[in-house]
Structure formats: C-alpha cells, structure tokens
Scaffold this active site. Structure first.
Site, PDB file in Angstrom:
ATOM      1  N   ASP A  80      -8.076  -5.520   0.116  1.00  0.00           N
ATOM      2  CA  ASP A  80      -8.390  -6.403  -0.760  1.00  0.00           C
ATOM      3  C   ASP A  80      -7.880  -8.033  -0.677  1.00  0.00           C
ATOM      4  OD1 ASP A  80      -9.729  -4.445  -2.143  1.00  0.00           O
ATOM      5  OD2 ASP A  80      -7.645  -3.596  -3.288  1.00  0.00           O
ATOM      6  N   HIS A 123       0.753  -1.018   0.035  1.00  0.00           N
ATOM      7  CA  HIS A 123      -0.064  -0.072   0.065  1.00  0.00           C
ATOM      8  C   HIS A 123       0.854   1.062  -0.200  1.00  0.00           C
ATOM      9  CE1 HIS A 123      -3.201   2.876   1.112  1.00  0.00           C
ATOM     10  NE2 HIS A 123      -3.771   1.795   0.530  1.00  0.00           N
TER      11      HIS A 123
HETATM   12  N1  CMC Z   1       3.934  -7.611  -4.853  1.00  0.00           N
HETATM   13  C1  CMC Z   1       5.273  -7.636  -4.858  1.00  0.00           C
HETATM   14  N2  CMC Z   1       6.052  -6.731  -4.773  1.00  0.00           N
HETATM   15  C2  CMC Z   1       5.348  -5.428  -4.628  1.00  0.00           C
HETATM   16  C3  CMC Z   1       4.102  -5.308  -4.170  1.00  0.00           C
HETATM   17  C4  CMC Z   1       3.413  -6.419  -4.542  1.00  0.00           C
HETATM   18  N3  CMC Z   1       2.016  -6.562  -4.207  1.00  0.00           N
HETATM   19  N4  CMC Z   1       3.648  -4.275  -3.826  1.00  0.00           N
HETATM   20  C5  CMC Z   1       4.972  -3.374  -4.135  1.00  0.00           C
HETATM   21  N5  CMC Z   1       5.723  -4.140  -4.365  1.00  0.00           N
HETATM   22  C6  CMC Z   1       7.518  -4.059  -4.287  1.00  0.00           C
HETATM   23  C7  CMC Z   1       7.708  -3.028  -5.783  1.00  0.00           C
HETATM   24  O1  CMC Z   1       8.260  -3.890  -6.683  1.00  0.00           O
HETATM   25  C8  CMC Z   1       8.569  -2.236  -5.398  1.00  0.00           C
HETATM   26  O2  CMC Z   1       9.870  -3.047  -5.131  1.00  0.00           O
HETATM   27  P1  CMC Z   1      11.409  -2.232  -5.470  1.00  0.00           P
HETATM   28  O3  CMC Z   1      11.532  -1.059  -4.679  1.00  0.00           O
HETATM   29  O4  CMC Z   1      12.133  -3.195  -5.481  1.00  0.00           O
HETATM   30  O5  CMC Z   1      11.077  -1.569  -6.946  1.00  0.00           O
HETATM   31  C9  CMC Z   1       8.368  -1.861  -3.884  1.00  0.00           C
HETATM   32  O6  CMC Z   1       7.627  -2.803  -3.394  1.00  0.00           O
HETATM   33  C10 CMC Z   1       7.435  -0.526  -3.705  1.00  0.00           C
HETATM   34  O7  CMC Z   1       6.501  -0.791  -4.563  1.00  0.00           O
HETATM   35  P2  CMC Z   1       5.721   0.681  -5.470  1.00  0.00           P
HETATM   36  O8  CMC Z   1       4.845   0.148  -6.609  1.00  0.00           O
HETATM   37  O9  CMC Z   1       6.909   1.822  -5.505  1.00  0.00           O
HETATM   38  O10 CMC Z   1       4.676   1.052  -4.178  1.00  0.00           O
HETATM   39  P3  CMC Z   1       3.377   2.108  -4.620  1.00  0.00           P
HETATM   40  O11 CMC Z   1       3.257   2.943  -3.591  1.00  0.00           O
HETATM   41  O12 CMC Z   1       3.891   2.843  -5.868  1.00  0.00           O
HETATM   42  O13 CMC Z   1       2.366   1.051  -4.795  1.00  0.00           O
HETATM   43  C11 CMC Z   1       0.555  -0.305  -4.768  1.00  0.00           C
HETATM   44  C12 CMC Z   1       1.507   0.780  -4.013  1.00  0.00           C
HETATM   45  C13 CMC Z   1      -0.711  -0.619  -3.864  1.00  0.00           C
HETATM   46  C14 CMC Z   1      -0.002   0.014  -5.845  1.00  0.00           C
HETATM   47  C15 CMC Z   1       1.396  -1.700  -4.936  1.00  0.00           C
HETATM   48  O14 CMC Z   1       1.757  -2.071  -3.527  1.00  0.00           O
HETATM   49  C16 CMC Z   1       0.800  -2.689  -5.752  1.00  0.00           C
HETATM   50  O15 CMC Z   1       0.580  -2.791  -6.709  1.00  0.00           O
HETATM   51  N6  CMC Z   1       0.062  -3.711  -4.788  1.00  0.00           N
HETATM   52  C17 CMC Z   1      -0.887  -4.792  -5.285  1.00  0.00           C
HETATM   53  C18 CMC Z   1      -2.309  -4.000  -5.984  1.00  0.00           C
HETATM   54  C19 CMC Z   1      -2.879  -3.866  -4.762  1.00  0.00           C
HETATM   55  O16 CMC Z   1      -3.193  -4.750  -3.876  1.00  0.00           O
HETATM   56  N7  CMC Z   1      -3.846  -2.835  -4.719  1.00  0.00           N
HETATM   57  C20 CMC Z   1      -4.789  -2.482  -3.848  1.00  0.00           C
HETATM   58  C21 CMC Z   1      -4.316  -1.255  -2.867  1.00  0.00           C
HETATM   59  S1  CMC Z   1      -5.378  -1.213  -1.298  1.00  0.00           S
HETATM   60  C22 CMC Z   1      -6.950  -0.946  -1.956  1.00  0.00           C
HETATM   61  C23 CMC Z   1      -6.957   0.627  -2.518  1.00  0.00           C
HETATM   62  O17 CMC Z   1      -6.712   1.483  -1.857  1.00  0.00           O
HETATM   63  O18 CMC Z   1      -7.537   0.794  -3.775  1.00  0.00           O
END
Ligand code: CMC
Length: 431
Positions: A371, A313
């Site tokens: 989720d 998140h």
């Molecule tokens: N699985 C594997 N790796 C992950 C995941 C995941 N679900 N989420 C983040 N990472 C890794 C990402 O690859 C990155 O690694 P590195 O630093 O080595 O490049 C690091 O963690 C930081 O990730 P980010 O994408 O820069 O983080 P963000 O804050 O931009 O993204 C997020 C947040 C929710 C989009 C992401 O965690 C994600 O894609 N999660 C899966 C989708 C999900 O469950 N979304 C629901 C969010 S809660 C409901 C809502 O509010 O809508």
C-alpha cells in the site's frame, strides 16, 4: 497434506495424561501440529487471538515466506507473473491451478468479457444510495445484492454453479466499482465495451463519458493491470479468512464475498492504501519533506496512536515483494504521465529511506508494504483516494473466490466455529 514422522507431545504439570499430536508437512513453509483431538482428549482449547500461530486451513493457492519476502501464486513468483502475465491469466491460475495456454486464454477472456454487464435493475439499486456514500459501502451492498439476481445458480455443491458464480464475480466487479465511482461524481454510467481488455474496459467505464471518445493509455492500462495482479491473492489474510468463515456456513458466494469486502475496508487491511495517501497529503500540506523528521517522532511515540501507514505486515518481516514492484510501476507511470516531480512520491521515498535506517523500524522489522506506493500510482492515473480500496476489492475478488471454491471442495470442509476462554461472571441469579 503429508504426515510427518515427528510427533508433538503435550504434557501438563497437573498430572493429566500426556497427549501425542500428529504433525503435518506442507510443500514448503512451517509444519503444523494437528490439535483437532486436543479438546476431546484433554478438555483444553488452544488460545491464539489474532491467529499468530494458527493455520486455519490447508491451501494450495498462495504461499508467502515472510522472512524472505517471497510471494508465490500456485508456485509462481509474483515478480514473474507481474512481468509476463496479465490479470486474467492470473485469475485463471488462481481459479484453476494453471496458467492458460493460448486457446485457454482466449476462451477465458471471452467468457469473462461476456459477463461484464450487470442486470439493469442494479442501476436502480445503486441510485438508492446517498450521493456521498463511501464506494466501499456501495460495493458491499451491491455485491451482496448480486445473490438476489442469480439465485437460480447458487447451489454451492454444484461445480458448474460455483464456476459461473466465480466468472460473474470477476467479470462484474469492474462494472460495479465503476458504477460506484460514476454515481458519486454524478456522471452517467458507462456500459462495458467488449472489444477492450479487462483492464482497458475498467478504465473506459471509470473515465469515459458518452460525450466523447475515450482512448485507453497503454502505460496506465499496464500499470493498473499490474496493481490487479499484485492484489489478486494473499493467502489467509483477514478478508480471505472472512470469506472462508462466512462461506463455511454454506451461504452463497456473493454473500461471502460481500463479507470479505466489508473486512477489507478497515484501515489495518485494504483501507491502508487510502489511509497512506491521506497521510502523505497531510505531511505534504504541513511542509512536505521538511516535516518528515517531526512526523517520524510522532510515529515512534507509542502513545500518539500514529502509525506510518503502508509500513509493517503481519507476515512479511522483510521488504514486501509487491511493494518493490509497485515502486517500479510508480516510477514508470509518473514518467509516462510527465509527473516525475510528484511531491508525494518524493515524500514517500524520503519516508522509506529514513524508516529503513531507523532503529525503531529495523528492530521491529517494519518494511514498506504494497500500500505504500499503490496510492501514488492510482492518484496519478486519476483514481480518487476513496476508490483505492474498491480497486483492491476488485482484484482480490479473484483470490477470494478461488479460496472459497477450494474450501467447498476440501475434505476437511466444515463450518468454522472458533472457541473461547470465558472470563465473564460465573452463573448468577437475577433475583
Ligand atoms: N508504524 C509504526 N509502528 C508500527 C507499524 C507502523 N506502520 N506497524 C507496526 N508497528 C509497531 C507496533 O507499534 C508494534 O510495536 P511494539 O512492539 O513496540 O508494540 C510492533 O510494530 C508490532 O506491530 P503489531 O501491530 O503488533 O503487528 P501486527 O502484525 O499486529 O500488525 C499491521 C500488522 C499491518 C496491522 C501493522 O503493521 C500496521 O498497522 N501497519 C499500518 C497499516 C498498513 O499499512 N496495513 C496494510 C497491510 S498490507 C495490505 C493488506 O494486506 O491489507
């Protein structure tokens, strides 16, 4: 917004004058540096793609402490609201700032209940969609279309018009979501029943048919009501910011909420519950718990493009408090429906156990989000996967409309207009 005694000083190494920037304090949470005069005084913008460190507004609705894993609506912890209130009380809280007393609760219920029907023409409108349209496509269109039915009460500067629009949206979303579902499966639309609770009525419109009586299961009703509470608001997330930005142009609330629904659809946001369940079903089909290790290796391989959906998140760097409540609800519903051995629940628990011990997830502070378990609950209730994000939209409408109303009445309200760092070609001639 309280001005702090502290000031931030920005200096440049190229000899430009130093600027002092005011700092403001919220009730809790990080202070903000006010950069509104920065461009005027220095000719520079700030650069923050993805809004990693930018407060786009002040707000008194929802507060998240991502490190603690805390979520408050108007100051009340989500755990207490989920335990002691129903969704309509929470809607009242989000919209008007306080939980209703007993009379206020009854009055609010009466008001919402008497706006649950949609105009009959809306049924013709929904019939124009292709039979296999995604429910979110239908929802986006239908909610946007609501502005065509209520254009006599769309003055955003009139508090009464704003109030009635909020009530209409909260009241009619269940009807519209159920219509999208019934249309997709080719069953007759069910008109709302005013003697049922908000959530009971939604279940009736989803699963009732004109052929037989439908009895609302109380455990299911309570579980779904809790899902609605947990999804009702989440401060300035992508869809809420979309509603605010869209609404900042002065457009009507139905158009702004339709924009929010479109944003919510994406798999990184509300679409994650659908993507999470698809992921669990896929792992299950490939061998279930035995295949978890292999799947996790893929997730950790950053070139694979595979993510553990329902994990991670932008704000929570601790267990999402909604995920804890959802896991409890999941257990309750599965037990009540005799589905204790649900293989997807077992699979999810195993994925969670492994992830919480794995260095990759620990290092990046990735925990289950709301989720991760909500899809399993919804599936057990009988809600098909492609409806999950629609359920989320139904609940989040309460937060979106409260945030939109707060924006309209904010002294700082003006059209949202981000700037950019231009990196394209300089001026050039065609000939
Ligand atoms: N699985 C594997 N790796 C992950 C995941 C995941 N679900 N989420 C983040 N990472 C890794 C990402 O690859 C990155 O690694 P590195 O630093 O080595 O490049 C690091 O963690 C930081 O990730 P980010 O994408 O820069 O983080 P963000 O804050 O931009 O993204 C997020 C947040 C929710 C989009 C992401 O965690 C994600 O894609 N999660 C899966 C989708 C999900 O469950 N979304 C629901 C969010 S809660 C409901 C809502 O509010 O809508």
């Amino acid at each position: 917004m309280q001005r702090s005694d502290t000031k931030a000083t920005l200096s440049f190494s190229d000899g430009r004058a130093t600027v002092e920037l005011p700092v403001y304090k919220g009730t809790v949470g990080p202070d903000v540096v006010d950069i509104r005069k920065l461009y005027g005084e220095t000719g520079t913008f700030t650069f923050d793609p993805g809004f990693m460190a930018t407060a786009s507004t002040k707000s008194s609705i929802t507060y998240i402490d991502g490190d603690k894993g805390q979520l408050l609506y108007r100051g009340y912890p989500i755990e207490q609201l989920a335990e002691n209130c129903d969704f309509l009380e929470v809607c009242h809280l989000l919209l008007f700032g306080e939980l209703p007393d007993e009379d206020g609760k009854q009055e609010f219920e009466r008001l919402v209940t008497h706006h649950t029907m949609v105009k009959e023409h809306m049924y013709n409108f929904v019939r124009g969609f292709h039979h296999d349209a995604h429910p979110m496509a239908i929802l986006t269109g239908m909610v946007g279309a609501m502005s065509a039915f209520y254009h006599d009460q769309l003055d955003i500067n009139n508090p009464e018009d704003r109030r009635i629009s909020a009530i209409r949206l909260i009241a009619k979303l269940p009807t519209i979501v159920a219509m999208a579902y019934k249309y997709g499966i080719g069953q007759p639309f069910m008109y709302p029943q005013n003697n049922l609770s908000y959530t009971g009525n939604f279940l009736y419109m989803m699963f009732g048919t004109p052929c037989e009586d439908y009895q609302v299961n109380e455990v299911v009703e309570r579980a779904l009501d809790r899902i609605f509470i947990l999804h009702a608001d989440h401060e300035q997330n992508a869809s809420t910011s979309t509603v605010r930005l869209c609404g900042s142009s002065g457009t009507n609330p139905y158009a702004a909420i339709a924009a929010g629904i479109a944003c919510l659809w994406g798999p990184a946001h509300g679409g994650a519950n659908e993507a999470c369940l698809n992921m669990l079903e896929q792992i299950h089909a490939q061998g279930g718990v035995a295949k978890v290790g292999e799947f996790m290796e893929q997730v950790k391989d950053r070139t694979s493009g595979v993510r553990l959906m329902g994990f991670g998140h932008r704000v929570y760097k601790n267990y999402d408090p909604r995920a804890k409540l959802m896991q409890e609800t999941c257990k309750e519903v599965l037990e009540a429906l005799g589905l204790e051995d649900d293989p997807l629940f077992k699979l999810a628990m195993e994925l969670e156990r492994i992830a919480l011990e794995d260095e990759y997830f620990v290092e990046r502070r990735l925990y289950p989000n709301v989720d991760f378990y909500s899809g399993i609950v919804q599936r057990a209730i009988g809600i098909p996967t492609d409806m999950f994000t629609g359920i989320f939209a139904l609940a989040r409408t309460a937060g979106w409309i409260a945030q939109w109303d707060e924006m309209i009445t904010d002294d700082d309200f003006r059209i949202g207009r981000p700037r950019q760092l231009y990196v394209g070609p300089g001026e050039r001639n065609v000939k």
